[in-house]
Design an enzyme around this catalytic site. Structure first.
Site, PDB file in Angstrom:
ATOM      1  N   CYS A   1       0.800  -1.218   0.000  1.00 57.47           N
ATOM      2  CA  CYS A   1       0.000   0.000   0.000  1.00 57.47           C
ATOM      3  C   CYS A   1       0.837   1.274   0.000  1.00 57.47           C
ATOM      4  CB  CYS A   1      -0.954  -0.004   1.174  1.00 57.47           C
ATOM      5  SG  CYS A   1      -0.129  -0.230   2.770  1.00 57.47           S
TER       6      CYS A   1
ATOM      7  N   HIS B   1      -2.680   0.538   6.912  1.00 55.30           N
ATOM      8  CA  HIS B   1      -2.853   0.747   5.486  1.00 55.30           C
ATOM      9  C   HIS B   1      -2.483   2.197   5.167  1.00 55.30           C
ATOM     10  CE1 HIS B   1      -4.303  -0.258   1.562  1.00 55.30           C
ATOM     11  NE2 HIS B   1      -5.302   0.618   1.573  1.00 55.30           N
TER      12      HIS B   1
ATOM     13  N   ASP C   1      -7.957   4.985  -3.338  1.00 60.51           N
ATOM     14  CA  ASP C   1      -7.041   3.954  -2.847  1.00 60.51           C
ATOM     15  C   ASP C   1      -6.419   3.231  -4.037  1.00 60.51           C
ATOM     16  OD1 ASP C   1      -5.635   2.042  -1.578  1.00 60.51           O
ATOM     17  OD2 ASP C   1      -7.289   1.267  -0.361  1.00 60.51           O
TER      18      ASP C   1
END
Lengths: 677, 316
Positions: free
Chosen positions: A404, A448, A464
């Protein structure tokens, strides 16, 4: 009064159990010394070893106390205090002569047990403590009633006593005035901080993401919980980069309004977060809450910082909106959201410029970037290769493997290069639902990073990039990703059904997981209802019982008065209670005991006839039977028979054990047989 | 063990045991009956003995009188016996020119009314009234009967010819009714081998006297009946009233009788409190003659029914 061996053994066991809880935090030499004292004590009353002489005891005391003080340099504080108590307990064990000494030893055990709660307040320790207290009561009973024939009676009496004390303890717990602060008011040691989020993100330097299963926080939703893919827990906003590192940077000045005021839509989502101690001040929140958590400062980007690093569990209730509009961007904010490293790779710049030129607005630029991530062979992995001096360039054009942080950092860099205001947000994604307690567990492994871009139409908008590459990370959670990595499956290339099948758990793993969830729920309840039972909760309890809210002085007064009234009522009640009825109950108990050995009393059988019959059937019991019957008849059928007779009857009935034949009566029976032969 | 309540043997009990033993030397193998008779006496009741002739009814009465140091008189009831034959008559005295009362045989501390069911109801009721009132009124003059006053009436079983059975209301005047029964084999052998009963009786020295007996009777009233015990007595009374085996249940007077008899029995056992066992011990003798089997009930004797009834009542 001579001390019984049974009572002494029980005391030794109590002391052993107490010292066992403390051993990990005691110096090794002290643990060994305590063990030695226990063994010596055991040898004294079991093998007739000599007890230490007075002078020896005195010198041992001086040496042990001096050594403890020398070891810690003080007698104050948690460690030194509990070590000193352990020393005293061990020494006291060598000096047990009268019941009074045992009482002192038991009191020392209690104190030492209490110090354990200065280290941890777990459910285990509480349950263990109840067990030890029960055993200590057994000890006191055995010591104070030396002619007790069996320990079973002591065990039972101790249970009854504890059960009787339970309501009082509960009332005291619920009503005793609470001071503000934690249950024990002691700060946890800072060394035990758990690594979770960091305010520096440097994805290129990480080639292996260590994932910790430690819970970061737990969430209870009021009403329906959103979908896992919507659970973006925001904790930190990183807006400044030098090309390799992302940090928070200088925050633009905040007015209170700009931190918390924004137009929103739809119903709010109410939830309660119980944050574990992590030695970091950031409080995770779901999207945008309308009110800041208590004792926290709002930071730029609608995230909140606690007034100090969180060193003990913290609970706060929030209401968040998932649909919102954050409004226009001030120029200082815009500058911050467009900041780029001094040296930006030409390839990155060119790519961004290309998108800019071909897109009608900022949203189209973002979409082009996401499409790029999807189209090109990017892979999500927890074990990315280490990157060099320009990690963004390297990641985007050569390695193309990362987690991430890599995706978020590259995405934001690209956006900024294309003049779209953007920033990196760190926090947690998703969580594990615990059906046992109807709450969500968010672990450190759920950490995250994602991006936010600012659009004139929407305000700040979450994007995202990881979801574009590995939707499984968002939809199935980090656990699934880890499992897939282990089984060697590439993410982002399999249909969801097949993935689910792949990560399905076996029966054992499934039950183990359920068990863990239940245990977690129990622990959370323990924390909520016992450890964090504070003034607020107390007032809430009182008001829900329709009692007036009281200051702690009032509460204390009420408690004392209630206690006095209770004692008076108890005294009055016991005086007025007719001893005959109690006698009858005891007698019935005695009859039941006899019935168990085959001597049932007929309902119409009077006590005297029954006694004669029992004595005829069991001559070994004659003395006991006669005594009980006489006491009972006295209590039930004569005019003045006092409470002391009732006590005597109770004692006898409790001790009465027709199932056991005493050795003497056996000998008598044998002698009788011999005589007959 | 200081906390065990000491049940002190009352001074009376030692002597009571002596009385029982002394009477038992003459009336062989009849200790339960002797004890019941004594209990009846201690409770100031009167005793009805029902059995065949020759089983020792008279001897029992005689021996009791002797052992207790009471003056004794015996009235043989016949069909032509008149009330005056029992109570006494006023005879005109020529010297003093007025009537002088000559007390009848009833003026004794222990009266044996032998074969009471042979006399006419008129005579029977004269005796029973005197028993109840403990005084005799003749020609307008009331004469107190001596104290203690104790009547032992004997009765032949009803199927014998020429008898007037006592009505129930009269039976109620007797505290207890007992049967003598045949002696067992061993006792009978001793009886056959031993000296003449009459001789034995004459040789017997009294154990106590009337005054002592009076003080004992007073003690009976002080034997403690706890609430728990009274609960049991009431349970027994209620059981007789609820039972379908009897035409009527026991009257409150019967309840009092049962309690007094139990008190006396307890004293006889050397206790100063009544136990359920005492009630059970005296209940058949106290209750049986006050209950009549209901029509259509089982064929058992009243005694058996009472035994069953007592077994069915739990001790609270």
């Amino acid at each position: 009064m001579k001390l019984e061996r049974l009572g002494l053994n029980s005391l030794l066991l109590t002391a052993l159990l107490v010292l066992a809880t403390r051993a990990p935090s005691l110096p090794l030499w002290l643990t060994l010394a305590c063990a030695g004292a226990l063994m010596w004590r055991f040898a004294i009353h079991s093998y007739g070893w000599p007890a230490p002489h007075r002078l020896l005891r005195l010198s041992l005391t001086v040496i042990a106390v001096a050594a403890t003080v020398a070891h810690f340099g003080t007698v104050l504080g948690r460690d030194a205090g509990s070590a000193l108590l352990a020393t005293l307990l061990a020494l006291k064990l060598l000096e047990l002569r009268r019941p009074r000494d045992v009482l002192v030893a038991v009191l020392l055990c209690y104190l030492l047990l209490l110090t354990g709660f200065l280290y941890e307040q777990s459910l285990w320790l509480a349950a263990y403590s109840v067990l030890v207290v029960w055993l200590s009561i057994v000890t006191l009973i055995l010591i104070n009633q030396p002619n007790l024939r069996s320990a079973r009676y002591g065990l039972r009496l101790a249970t009854v006593l504890l059960a009787k004390a339970l309501p009082l303890a509960l009332a005291m717990f619920l009503l005793f005035p609470r001071v503000e602060g934690n249950l024990w008011g002691l700060p946890t040691a800072t060394g035990s901080a758990i690594t979770g989020l960091s305010d520096v993100m440097q994805p290129g330097s990480v080639h292996r993401l260590t994932v910790s299963d430690t819970p970061a926080f737990r969430v209870e939703f009021e009403g329906e919980a959103p979908k896992p893919a919507q659970l973006y827990w925001r904790a930190l906003v990183l807006s400044q980069t030098d090309g390799t590192r992302w940090v928070r940077g200088e925050s633009p000045a905040l007015t209170p309004d700009s931190a918390t005021q924004f137009p929103y839509h739809g119903p709010p989502l109410k939830y309660r977060i119980t944050l574990e101690a992590n030695d970091r001040p950031w409080l995770p929140v779901l999207d945008l809450p309308i009110l800041a958590p208590p004792n926290s400062r709002p930071q730029w980007g609608y995230v909140y910082e606690y007034r100090q690093p969180v060193r003990e569990r913290l609970s706060y209730t929030l209401a968040s909106y998932l649909r919102y509009h954050t409004g226009p961007l001030a120029s200082a904010e815009k500058r911050r959201a467009l900041q780029l490293p001094d040296k930006l790779s030409p390839r990155v710049q060119a790519l961004a410029q290309f998108w800019r030129a071909n897109a009608s607005d900022d949203l189209a630029v973002a979409q082009a970037a996401l499409a790029y991530f999807r189209r090109e062979p990017f892979f999500y992995t927890l074990h990315p290769p280490a990157l060099g001096a320009d990690p963004v360039d390297e990641f985007l054009f050569s390695s193309r493997r990362g987690f991430c942080g890599h995706f978020a950092a590259s995405f934001v860099t690209l956006m900024r290069a294309a003049s779209v205001p953007s920033r990196v947000v760190q926090g947690y994604l998703g969580g594990e639902y615990n059906p046992a307690g109807n709450y969500w567990i968010v672990r450190q492994s759920d950490a995250h990073a994602w991006a936010e871009i600012w659009l004139p139409k929407h305000g700040w908008l979450r994007v995202d990039p990881t979801a574009a590459v590995a939707p499984e990370r968002v939809e199935l959670g980090i656990d699934a990703v880890r499992q897939l990595e282990l089984s060697g499956v590439r993410l982002g290339r399999l249909p969801a059904e097949a993935l689910r099948k792949l990560i399905e758990l076996g029966v054992v793993a499934q039950s183990w997981r359920t068990l863990r969830l239940y245990w977690d729920a129990t622990n959370l309840a323990w924390h909520r209802w016992v450890l964090s039972y504070d003034r607020q909760r107390q007032q809430y309890l009182l008001s829900s019982l329709h009692l007036p809210a009281l200051s702690w002085r009032g509460l204390l007064l009420v408690l004392v008065l209630a206690l006095l009234c209770g004692l008076l009522a108890l005294a009055a009640f016991t005086r007025r209670a007719r001893p005959t009825d109690a006698a009858h109950a005891l007698y019935r108990r005695y009859c039941n005991k006899l019935a168990r050995v085959g001597l049932a009393r007929a309902p119409n059988e009077g006590p005297l006839s029954f006694a004669r019959r029992s004595a005829a059937a069991r001559p070994d019991l004659k003395a006991e039977v006669d005594a009980v019957t006489e006491l009972y008849m006295g209590l039930r059928y004569t005019r003045d028979c006092g409470i002391e007779h009732l006590r005597a009857l109770r004692r006898r009935v409790w001790r009465f054990q027709p199932g056991r034949t005493s050795p003497r009566s056996l000998a008598d029976a044998k002698a009788g047989e011999d005589a007959r032969q | 063990m200081s906390y065990v309540p000491e049940i002190r043997p009352t001074p009376a009990s030692a002597n009571l045991e002596t009385v029982v033993a002394r009477v038992g030397e003459v009336v062989l193998g009849k200790e339960p009956q002797v004890r019941l008779a004594l209990a009846c006496l201690l409770a100031r009741g009167h005793l009805l003995i029902e059995d065949l002739p020759g089983v020792g009814k008279t001897t029992l009465a005689h021996v009791l009188a002797r052992a207790l140091g009471l003056d004794f008189s015996r009235i043989q009831f016949t069909s032509d016996l008149l009330p005056a034959d029992i109570l006494g008559v006023s005879v005109y005295q020529t010297q003093t020119r007025d009537f002088h009362f000559h007390p009848g045989p009833i003026f004794a501390q222990l009266v044996l009314a032998d074969e009471i069911n042979r006399a006419t109801p008129k005579t029977q009721s004269a005796l029973l009234e005197a028993m109840e009132e403990r005084q005799v009124t003749a020609d307008g003059v009331t004469q107190k009967l001596p104290a203690p006053f104790f009547v032992i009436a004997t009765q032949n079983p009803l199927h014998l010819i020429g008898t007037f059975p006592l009505p129930e209301s009269q039976l109620d005047r007797f505290l207890m009714r007992i049967d003598m029964g045949y002696p067992d084999r061993q006792a009978e052998r001793a009886l056959l081998k031993g000296r003449d009963r009459r001789e034995l009786l004459n040789d017997m020295a009294p154990v106590i006297n009337g005054d002592v007996l009076l003080s004992w009777q007073k003690r009976v009233g002080h034997v403690h009946c706890s609430d728990a015990l009274l609960d049991y007595v009431q349970d027994v009374l209620e059981a007789t009233r609820a039972s379908t085996q009897f035409t009527n249940g026991l009257s409150p007077r019967a309840g009092l009788a049962l309690m007094h008899a139990a008190q006396a029995w307890a004293l006889l056992e050397g206790r100063d409190m009544v136990l359920p066992e005492d009630v059970q011990a005296v209940a058949p003798s106290v209750i049986a003659h006050r209950l009549r089997p209901a029509e259509g009930s089982s064929e058992q004797s009243v005694e058996a029914k009472i035994k069953q009834l007592l077994e069915s009542v739990a001790i609270p």
